[in-house]
Design an enzyme around this catalytic site. Structure first.
Site, mmCIF file in Angstrom:
data_model
loop_
_atom_site.group_PDB
_atom_site.id
_atom_site.type_symbol
_atom_site.label_atom_id
_atom_site.label_comp_id
_atom_site.label_asym_id
_atom_site.label_seq_id
_atom_site.Cartn_x
_atom_site.Cartn_y
_atom_site.Cartn_z
ATOM 1 N N SER A 1 0.773 -1.236 0.000
ATOM 2 C CA SER A 1 0.000 0.000 0.000
ATOM 3 C C SER A 1 0.809 1.292 0.000
ATOM 4 O O SER A 1 0.291 2.322 -0.399
ATOM 5 C CB SER A 1 -0.933 0.014 1.214
ATOM 6 O OG SER A 1 -1.831 -1.053 1.128
ATOM 7 N N SER A 2 2.035 1.253 0.442
ATOM 8 C CA SER A 2 2.781 2.506 0.564
ATOM 9 C C SER A 2 4.265 2.286 0.252
ATOM 10 O O SER A 2 4.780 1.170 0.378
ATOM 11 C CB SER A 2 2.647 3.061 1.989
ATOM 12 O OG SER A 2 3.365 2.242 2.892
#
Length: 134
Positions: free
Chosen positions: A21-22
């Site tokens: 996600s990041s």
């Protein structure tokens, strides 16, 4: 042989979808990456010979607000009818919003593609599997 992995599905391509996600997760959660890339070996163990890894979405959220070229590629590939299975570490990694998730599952059901994660093999055409994916 696993009943859901028909000869027809095994002749088609398997896609291993990888996402974190990041950028921080990409840099520091290397074990997750290792496990996700390891799904290529799982696909081979299941009998797939043609396997493609889609990792364009490393560092991109699945919230539906962030553009994900890898997910778009995955959906386009599924639409061709040439994909027998989509593998991911957790089915929930495919999408974090209902719109993307339900669209992909509906397409998989239409073309006979199963979704595989560490918990099982899901055929969206089967009511019980569709409920689990729902």
């Amino acid at each position: 042989m696993i009943a859901k992995l028909t000869a027809d599905r095994l002749r088609r391509r398997a896609i291993v979808y990888i996402r974190q996600s990041s950028p921080i997760q990409v840099a520091h959660n290397l074990e997750s990456q290792r496990r996700q890339y390891g799904l290529v070996d799982r696909a081979r163990e299941l009998g797939f010979r043609d396997i493609v890894t889609v990792d364009d979405d490393l560092g991109r959220s699945g919230d539906g607000l962030t553009e994900r070229p890898g997910f778009q590629r995955l959906v386009a590939e599924v639409c061709t009818g040439k994909i027998g299975a989509v593998l991911c570490i957790e089915a929930s990694r495919l999408a974090r919003n209902g719109r993307d998730w339900h669209h992909l599952i509906e397409l998989c059901g239409m073309v006979g593609t199963v979704v595989i994660d560490h918990d099982g093999i899901y055929d969206p055409v089967l009511l019980n599997d569709r409920l689990l994916l729902g």
